[in-house]
Structures are given as C-alpha cells and as structure tokens.
Write an enzyme that holds these catalytic residues in place. Structure first.
Site, PDB file in Angstrom:
ATOM      1  N   CYS A 160       0.834  -1.198   0.000  1.00 24.26           N
ATOM      2  CA  CYS A 160       0.000   0.000   0.000  1.00 24.26           C
ATOM      3  C   CYS A 160       0.870   1.250   0.000  1.00 24.26           C
ATOM      4  O   CYS A 160       2.071   1.196   0.230  1.00 24.26           O
ATOM      5  CB  CYS A 160      -0.912   0.002   1.223  1.00 24.26           C
ATOM      6  N   ARG A 193       1.383   1.558  -5.957  1.00 22.68           N
ATOM      7  CA  ARG A 193       1.596   0.637  -4.845  1.00 22.68           C
ATOM      8  C   ARG A 193       0.314  -0.114  -4.488  1.00 22.68           C
ATOM      9  O   ARG A 193       0.326  -0.998  -3.624  1.00 22.68           O
ATOM     10  CB  ARG A 193       2.112   1.392  -3.622  1.00 22.68           C
ATOM     11  N   TRP A 233      -3.689  -1.905  -1.467  1.00 22.29           N
ATOM     12  CA  TRP A 233      -3.648  -3.193  -2.156  1.00 22.29           C
ATOM     13  C   TRP A 233      -4.159  -4.198  -1.143  1.00 22.29           C
ATOM     14  O   TRP A 233      -3.533  -4.435  -0.105  1.00 22.29           O
ATOM     15  CB  TRP A 233      -2.228  -3.534  -2.593  1.00 22.29           C
ATOM     16  N   ASN A 257       0.753   0.466   6.010  1.00 19.81           N
ATOM     17  CA  ASN A 257       1.314  -0.367   4.953  1.00 19.81           C
ATOM     18  C   ASN A 257       2.046  -1.515   5.632  1.00 19.81           C
ATOM     19  O   ASN A 257       2.947  -1.276   6.434  1.00 19.81           O
ATOM     20  CB  ASN A 257       2.277   0.427   4.078  1.00 19.81           C
ATOM     21  N   GLY A 258       1.662  -2.734   5.307  1.00 22.21           N
ATOM     22  CA  GLY A 258       2.313  -3.895   5.910  1.00 22.21           C
ATOM     23  C   GLY A 258       1.302  -4.960   6.276  1.00 22.21           C
ATOM     24  O   GLY A 258       0.161  -4.965   5.810  1.00 22.21           O
ATOM     25  N   GLU A 308      10.291 -13.630 -19.192  1.00 26.52           N
ATOM     26  CA  GLU A 308      10.017 -12.202 -19.026  1.00 26.52           C
ATOM     27  C   GLU A 308       9.022 -11.712 -20.067  1.00 26.52           C
ATOM     28  O   GLU A 308       8.117 -10.930 -19.754  1.00 26.52           O
ATOM     29  CB  GLU A 308      11.322 -11.405 -19.108  1.00 26.52           C
ATOM     30  N   LYS A 312       5.427 -10.061 -19.104  1.00 24.88           N
ATOM     31  CA  LYS A 312       5.028  -8.727 -19.549  1.00 24.88           C
ATOM     32  C   LYS A 312       3.671  -8.766 -20.232  1.00 24.88           C
ATOM     33  O   LYS A 312       2.806  -7.925 -19.983  1.00 24.88           O
ATOM     34  CB  LYS A 312       6.070  -8.150 -20.525  1.00 24.88           C
ATOM     35  N   GLU A 327       0.662  -9.834 -17.677  1.00 25.57           N
ATOM     36  CA  GLU A 327       0.294  -8.964 -16.568  1.00 25.57           C
ATOM     37  C   GLU A 327      -0.430  -7.700 -17.012  1.00 25.57           C
ATOM     38  O   GLU A 327      -1.193  -7.137 -16.231  1.00 25.57           O
ATOM     39  CB  GLU A 327       1.515  -8.613 -15.707  1.00 25.57           C
ATOM     40  N   HIS A 338       7.298 -32.222 -24.233  1.00 29.89           N
ATOM     41  CA  HIS A 338       7.168 -33.172 -23.128  1.00 29.89           C
ATOM     42  C   HIS A 338       5.869 -32.933 -22.363  1.00 29.89           C
ATOM     43  O   HIS A 338       5.861 -32.814 -21.135  1.00 29.89           O
ATOM     44  CB  HIS A 338       8.374 -33.072 -22.197  1.00 29.89           C
ATOM     45  N   LYS A 341       3.103  -2.284  -7.360  1.00 29.10           N
ATOM     46  CA  LYS A 341       4.494  -2.154  -7.780  1.00 29.10           C
ATOM     47  C   LYS A 341       5.477  -2.716  -6.772  1.00 29.10           C
ATOM     48  O   LYS A 341       6.357  -3.493  -7.098  1.00 29.10           O
ATOM     49  CB  LYS A 341       4.798  -0.672  -8.026  1.00 29.10           C
TER      50      LYS A 341
END
Length: 605
Positions: free
Chosen positions: A2, A27, A74, A98-99, A478, A482, A485, A501, A600
C-alpha cells in the site's frame, strides 16, 4: 504494497494528500481514503477503487484541515471495499498502514473479549483500537505500548484528535520517509510524492517513531529516547515521476531505457574495465566461491535466470537462480564460500529481504542490486550496487529490468576477472560492447510500427507461448510475464525443448508461439522445436538478431534486433517483447500502468 502519505503545514491537507496518493497509486489501487483534523475533529472520506473515485467523492463532500493522512490500498485482509479502506479509526485516533500485522487475529479476539467492536475485515483496525486502549493523554506512550504488541510489518501514519499541532509515524519492515519542508513536513511510502515540495528527507529505520509538526521533526529510537537523524538530499529527478508527452508511464519508461542503461553502465565501468568501488570482497574471496545464488521475485528472478547462464559460462562458478519466496524454505547449501545476490527494484521486496536475512545468518557473502539507495535491502547487504533507472511508476517493470540485467552482467565480468576465469581481452570486449547497448536499444525503438501491426493481429488471442533455450528461456519468461500482466492473455514461457514433453498437447491451429533465438549457437535446435509446433498448426513469430534473418526464411514473421555478443544479446532481445506487450494491452484498451490485482512494490510475503 500500500501507499501512505501524511502532511502538516499552513496549506490545506486535502489537495496535497490526493496529489500524493496519485503518485503512490502504483503501490495499490483497490481503495483509498484520507483523514484530516479540523478543530480537533476527524474528517474522513473513503472510496472503493482508484484514487479518482475518492477525488470525485471529495468533490461532493469536501473536507479541509491540517494535519492529514491518506492511503491507497492493495487488499490483503478483507475485500476491496469502502469499509476495509483506510484510514481506520477509534474515538481519538485515525491510522493508515502499509504492511501486515501477523498476530491481528489474536489481538482482535482479545479486544473483542473486552467489549471492543470492529467494523472491517482488516488486520489494520486492531491498531487504532489498541492505541485507544493504551491512551492516557500521551500519544507517544500509546504508540510505545501498541507497537510492542504488533508482530509483522508496518509503516504507520497516525492522527490524534487531542493534538492538532502534530501527527505521528512509526515503522518496522515497511518503507517510510519523512519529507522535510519549509514550515511544512510530510511522510510517504517513497520519495515520489515528496518531489513536488522538497528535496530533503529523513529515512526512518525499523523501530523508530517520529512526532511531526509544521516546523519540527522529533525522532525516537525503539526505546523511545530522542535521537538525531541526518537529513539527506533526494537525488531522484522529478521528471521520472511525470508522464511527460507519453500516454502511459510504461511507454515512457521503455523509451528511457537507452539513457538509464547508459547511466547504470557508466557508474560501474571505466575505460574498458569494470569498477566496483569499496568492494569488501577480495580476489581470494571470489576465487574460493563454490556457488552463487541469484535471488529475486518476478522480473528480478528472470534477470537472475539469464545471468545464471553467464555466471557459469564466463565466471566458471556454479550458479542458481532462485525465487526469493522459495529460497528461504529450500534449505539451500550456504556457507562462507557462497555468494548470494539479491535483486529488487524497490529494495523493500518482503520475500527478497527475508532471503537476504537468512543468507547473512548462514554466513554467505551478500551483494544487492537495487534502485533505491536508502532501501532496507541496500542497507542490509554486505555490498550494494545501485541501478540508475530513476523512478519507475508503471507496475510492469521495463527500464529497471534492463538496468538490473546490464549491472549484473558487469558483476559477472568483475567476478570472472577476479577468479581468472576469463581473459582480459574478453572482458574488455564485453565492456566495450556493453557501452554500445544504449544505441542498439534506440535502434530497436525505431521498429515500433512493425510491432504495432503485430499487436493489432494479436489483440484477440486467448493464449500463447514464448519458447527459447538457455538465456532465451529467461527472456521467454520475461516476455510472457510482460504480456500476461498487462494484457491478461494467458501465456507461458518454456524452454523450447520442453514443450513437446506434455504441453504441446495445447498447440492447435492458430495458437501463437513466439520463438526467441539470440545467437547462432542456439539456432539449429530452437528452429527444430519451432518447426514442431508449426507442423501442428501454430502461428510462429520469431525474434532474432539481424545476422540470423536469412536462416529463418521458413517462418512467416521474423522480428529482428541489432546484433551483439551472446553475453549481452538478451538486453536487446527483451525490448521488442516489452513494446509488444504494451501495444497489445493498448489495443485491448486496458489500464496499462495499473493492471488489475497488482502493485508495484511487494512489501508483504
């Protein structure tokens, strides 16, 4: 995860808080809220969704006053709704957090048994209730008693109705910065909101608490004794936190890559040599290494996976790329001859920080690569290498990824030379070729029209695969991340050899497969694997260096990028994948900078 903001001064807090929350929205943006004090009364407005909804609500129900605190969320404990939005309150207190409070259930049960009621599903609400219970007219006393009971991580902004001349903050395990202004002061989760008002900052350490007035900041240690704190100058360029002429931060940050890669390389190279000033480890230390662990989350893990191959090939040391959240539970073989490299954009990533603590406790040598000099990971590691990416606002990382990769490659070269694992000639060539990367990235940015056309063709697909071998496998992961998301397309990265396989059963007519081929050594086998999916109806799109184009004529679509040596090619190869992800999401009309469910800076485990 957050974002929190706080202000006290002669100006009205409401506008400053909203502006700050917009700067912190990357955030988390599930809900937002502010609280301001006016004539010793708490005025609170909260709203579900992005900060623009909070701003709209304030337009209909304006509040004013100072001091004030704000929060963009968040969601962890409890759904994303207005009731669970911060600030959370009691009779005298409003709190933003935040936490994660890990023992909140135990605290909540104990408080409930004593007749205290709760409105939300959050862990945070226990904090104002505890503050109220511990309040005897002395706010610092209440904070001291309260934080002693909290287990987990927190950065808190606190208002008390009995004191309109101050507000308070305290932290443990979550980032919190005090902005020092002229007749006004601030708190924030990071420096971005502060840049509009001040370049001076105090960085709190875990266990520290501050009482903040408009003209004074008093900091206390974990024993609540007054301490002196250094006021530092924020070096970040304000323009990094502004979109400028670009429609989205992500595109702006992609176009910044040539400059920030150049800056990051210049900081660690000099006339063909890699230079790490004040490196605490000697050549003997590096020669005695028996393994290297490269640890990160998300894109930082992909950087580590690409570098793993280079460490083994160039530095001749066994290397392992590890997810930070898995590393700490894996019983990794670690001793004093082990190097653990931690990669984190924010320097506050909770899983990476926990992995770093564990590595140090087990005696490993530790080096961090972060983008924030005053971050927890930077301070805790034996040696820190700072990337010079500037503020990265888009949730999907681009320029930070590229800076991490080029800096980690330079560390690989440095260790290789210390171990006498590569020649001086190879090292100098690699450094000189690295210095050409910015120009090669610029050249790749000129191919946007080709990628835009491809994005239009792809915008309605439901799934796709990214296939590559060796370092190309790392880039494949990567590229897939990208795209998924920000476009919400179901896609995965695979070693090109592994698809057959089992997963090749998902290939059918029209399935999109991206083939990544960064050098001639990987060409024959990867082409063979791509031919296998073509035979089953897949549409194959190949990304390869310009020099290999003539070997790929059998494929309908080939996107080329400038050549480099294999050691460095992934740094160029990833650029078109970043651009493609952006343009596909753009075609799908999605919130590119703020994709759903993401934030983020991941400061919870």
């Amino acid at each position: 995860m957050c974002g929190i903001i706080g202000y006290i001064g002669k100006s009205d807090a409401t506008g400053i808080l909203i502006k700050g929350l917009k700067d912190l929205e990357y955030r988390g943006y599930d809900s937002g809220g502010i609280a301001v004090l006016n004539k010793n009364r708490l005025n609170i407005v909260k709203a579900k969704g992005e900060i623009r909804y909070l701003e709209e609500k304030l337009g209909k129900n304006s509040i004013s006053g100072s001091p004030g605190i704000g929060h963009t969320r968040w969601a962890t404990h409890g759904k994303a709704n207005e009731i669970n939005a911060h600030p959370h309150c009691s009779k005298h207190f409003a709190v933003v957090h935040n936490g994660i409070i890990e023992n909140y259930k135990e605290i909540k049960e104990s408080l409930s048994m004593n007749g205290i009621t709760f409105e939300s599903e959050t862990d945070t609400e226990v904090i104002p209730k505890l503050l109220e219970l511990n309040y005897n007219g002395d706010v610092l006393h209440a904070i001291k008693k309260t934080v002693k009971l909290l287990e987990g991580s927190y950065a808190l902004g606190i208002l008390c109705t009995d004191n309109e001349q101050s507000f308070y903050c305290t932290k443990k395990g979550s980032p919190l910065i005090i902005g020092v202004g002229e007749d006004e002061n601030f708190i924030a989760s990071d420096v971005n909101p502060l840049l509009h008002y001040t370049r001076k900052a105090i960085y709190l350490e875990d266990g520290e608490t501050a009482e903040i007035t408009a003209d004074k900041i008093t900091v206390f240690n974990s024993s609540f004794s007054k301490i002196e704190k250094e006021i530092k100058t924020i070096q970040l360029d304000k323009s990094s936190a502004d979109k400028g002429s670009f429609e989205h931060f992500m595109l702006k940050e992609i176009y910044e890559e040539p400059a920030v890669v150049k800056n990051s390389l210049n900081a660690v190279t000099d006339d063909g040599e890699v230079v790490f000033s004040d490196m605490p480890f000697s050549a003997d230390d590096f020669r005695q290494l028996n393994r290297v662990y490269i640890v990160g989350c998300g894109s930082a893990y992909h950087v580590g996976l690409i570098a793993k191959y280079n460490f083994e090939k160039v530095a001749k040391v066994p290397a392992f790329a590890e997810y930070a959240g898995e590393f700490r539970y894996a019983d990794a073989v670690i001793d004093e001859n082990c190097l653990v490299i931690i990669i984190s954009q924010s320097g506050e990533t909770a899983d990476s920080l926990a992995a770093l603590k564990q590595a140090k406790e087990m005696g490993a040598k530790t080096i961090s690569i972060v983008n924030v000099p005053e971050s927890s990971i930077a301070k805790m590691s034996h040696y820190n290498i700072l990337t010079l990416a500037g503020a990265e606002v888009a949730v999907a990382t681009t320029k930070a990824f590229s800076c991490q990769l080029c800096v980690l490659n330079m560390l690989c070269l440095y260790i290789a030379r210390q171990r006498n694992a590569c020649t001086e000639v190879f090292s100098e060539i690699a450094v000189n070729m690295s210095c050409l990367l910015p120009k090669k990235i610029e050249k790749m940015l000129l191919k946007t029209e080709e990628l835009k056309r491809l994005a239009k063709e792809m915008k309605d697909i439901e799934k796709c695969f990214f296939l590559g071998r060796n370092v190309d496998f790392g880039v494949s992961l990567e590229g897939a991340l990208k795209l998924k998301e920000i476009s919400y397309i179901d896609c995965a990265g695979y070693p090109a050899s592994e698809l057959k396989h089992g997963t090749i059963s998902l290939i059918e007519k029209g399935t999109v497969c991206f083939g990544l081929i960064s050098n001639n050594e990987l060409l024959p086998k990867t082409v063979s694997n791509l031919t296998e999916v073509t035979a089953r109806g897949a549409k194959v799109i190949v990304f390869a260096p310009e020099s290999l184009a003539e070997n790929l004529a059998q494929f309908e679509t080939v996107i080329t990028f400038p050549d480099s040596i294999p050691f460095l090619t992934p740094s160029i190869e990833v650029i078109p994948l970043q651009l493609l992800a952006y343009y596909v999401a753009y075609e799908r009309n999605l919130p590119i900078d703020k994709p759903r469910n993401l934030a983020k800076s991941v400061t919870v485990e």
